[in-house]
Design an enzyme around this catalytic site. Structure first.
Site, PDB file in Angstrom:
ATOM      1  N   GLU A 127       6.947 -33.312  11.686  1.00  0.00           N
ATOM      2  CA  GLU A 127       6.342 -33.886  10.490  1.00  0.00           C
ATOM      3  C   GLU A 127       4.976 -34.747  10.930  1.00  0.00           C
ATOM      4  OE1 GLU A 127       9.309 -36.280   8.554  1.00  0.00           O
ATOM      5  OE2 GLU A 127      10.433 -34.486   8.318  1.00  0.00           O
ATOM      6  N   ASN A 170       8.096 -28.661  13.671  1.00  0.00           N
ATOM      7  CA  ASN A 170       9.073 -28.600  12.505  1.00  0.00           C
ATOM      8  C   ASN A 170       8.447 -29.458  11.279  1.00  0.00           C
ATOM      9  OD1 ASN A 170      11.679 -27.734  11.112  1.00  0.00           O
ATOM     10  ND2 ASN A 170      12.024 -29.961  11.291  1.00  0.00           N
ATOM     11  N   HIS A 206      13.248 -27.958   2.098  1.00  0.00           N
ATOM     12  CA  HIS A 206      13.892 -29.048   1.072  1.00  0.00           C
ATOM     13  C   HIS A 206      13.564 -28.754  -0.290  1.00  0.00           C
ATOM     14  CE1 HIS A 206      16.079 -31.213   4.047  1.00  0.00           C
ATOM     15  NE2 HIS A 206      14.974 -31.368   4.906  1.00  0.00           N
ATOM     16  N   GLU A 235      16.126 -26.838   7.455  1.00  0.00           N
ATOM     17  CA  GLU A 235      16.796 -28.043   6.761  1.00  0.00           C
ATOM     18  C   GLU A 235      17.163 -27.464   5.447  1.00  0.00           C
ATOM     19  OE1 GLU A 235      14.870 -31.671   7.408  1.00  0.00           O
ATOM     20  OE2 GLU A 235      14.432 -31.030   9.428  1.00  0.00           O
ATOM     21  N   ASP A 237      17.927 -27.014   1.771  1.00  0.00           N
ATOM     22  CA  ASP A 237      18.739 -27.531   0.796  1.00  0.00           C
ATOM     23  C   ASP A 237      18.003 -27.255  -0.641  1.00  0.00           C
ATOM     24  OD1 ASP A 237      17.104 -29.716   0.761  1.00  0.00           O
ATOM     25  OD2 ASP A 237      18.864 -31.037   1.489  1.00  0.00           O
TER      26      ASP A 237
END
Ligand code: G3I
Length: 305
Positions: A127, A170, A206, A235, A237
């Site tokens: 990030e 990432n 996400h 990650e 979801d």
């Protein structure tokens, strides 16, 4: 195949989940983890504040619990994450440039050395770019004191510390083609051109109603793969429920399967009840570890039954 991990393996991929060390004492959690997944990512236990709460004093207990559980089950481990502005202990923010540089390199060397040979992929830097249209770097102690070169330095240090680990950048909101993903793309292209070691790009993925699965998700994964790096969904979801949620999960899996260098998918938790999204049901198992329609869609997309 009748589980996520086994079905993914038949497609040459892994299927993983984020894991919290303090849930490994819950029998239903562990049973679901062991049955369905063949890769794990520690959700918080390998972050800087957890591993090095004070300078050069390392605490590996919780991370080690996850790694030894994974090894006992022949699961891969993704390391998350070495250099990130968040979950950074306050002592790091107080260092001048020279001290920060040596602390960053020491952190990478110590942590990667401790786990050398046991981590499939490391999120070396997490990030580092801003949201929005600027494509600029995010302010952080690393960015502000060391400048743009901190990412390259972290990757070079990481390569030497564990030459067999895949080194990943990432980020989130880079899942579709946009200003932020363009900035990451340009960095990766530059790294590949100049021989800076980078092996993979992680797309956190996400998703919710404000940030849905992008229509150009597969195209974006493919353009990164075409730079000569692996891509991983790190990650995943997706907020929602029922058929709509299942359809979105299916799209994500199909996008990964359509990109030969998309090597695996990690969902950000086993069960809705422990999701970082306090209110919401973004995962594949409900709070009672029942399979949701999203689970069935993922398994079917992977070719399982
Ligand atoms: O461990 C402490 C506990 O001692 C304390 O009593 C409690 C009180 O708040 O906090 C606990 O720490 C929490 C930690 O999770 C462990 O549960 C933190 O407050 C909480 O902020 C932290 O949240 C994590 C978040 O990262 C922090 O940035 C989430 O679990 C984790 O899922 C989330 O994961 C991030 C990825 O690392 C990077 N990408 C985005 C993703 C979702 O935000």
């Amino acid at each position: 195949a009748s589980t996520l991990g086994a079905a993914a393996a038949e497609k040459g991929r892994y299927f993983g989940t984020a894991v919290a060390a303090n849930r490994l004492s819950e029998p239903d959690y562990v049973a679901t983890l062991n049955r369905e997944f063949n890769s794990v990512t520690p959700e918080n236990e390998m972050k800087w504040d957890a591993l090095e709460p004070s300078r050069n004093s390392f605490n590996y207990a919780n991370a080690d619990r996850i790694v030894s559980h994974a090894r006992s089950q022949n699961m891969m481990v993704r390391g998350h994450t070495l250099v990130w502005h968040s979950q950074l202990p306050s002592w790091v923010g107080g260092l001048d440039a020279n001290n920060l540089r040596s602390a960053m390199n020491n952190h990478i060397n110590q942590v990667m050395g401790h786990y050398r040979g046991q981590i499939h992929s490391w999120d070396v830097v997490n990030e580092a770019f801003q949201d929005g249209s600027s494509g600029a770097r995010r302010s952080s102690p690393f960015q502000d004191r060391l400048g743009n070169g901190f990412i390259e330095e972290a990757f070079r240090t990481a390569r030497a510390a564990d030459p067999n680990a895949k080194l990943c950048y990432n980020d989130y909101n880079t899942d579709g083609i946009n200003a932020k993903s363009n900035a990451v793309y340009n960095m990766v292209r530059d790294f590949k051109q100049r021989g800076v070691p980078i092996d993979c790009v992680g797309f956190q993925s996400h998703f919710n109603s404000q940030s849905p699965v992008p229509s150009d998700y597969q195209q974006n994964l493919q353009r990164f793969a075409d730079l000569g790096v692996d891509v991983q969904i790190t990650e995943l979801d997706i907020e929602g429920s029922g058929t709509a949620q299942a359809d979105n999960y299916r799209r994500v899996v199909n996008a990964c399967l359509a990109v030969s260098r998309c090597t695996g998918i990690t969902v950000w938790g086993v069960t809705d009840k422990y999701s970082w999204r306090a209110s919401g049901t973004p995962l594949l198992f409900d709070g009672n570890y029942n399979k949701k329609p999203a689970y069935d869609a993922v398994l079917a997309a992977l070719g399982g039954t």
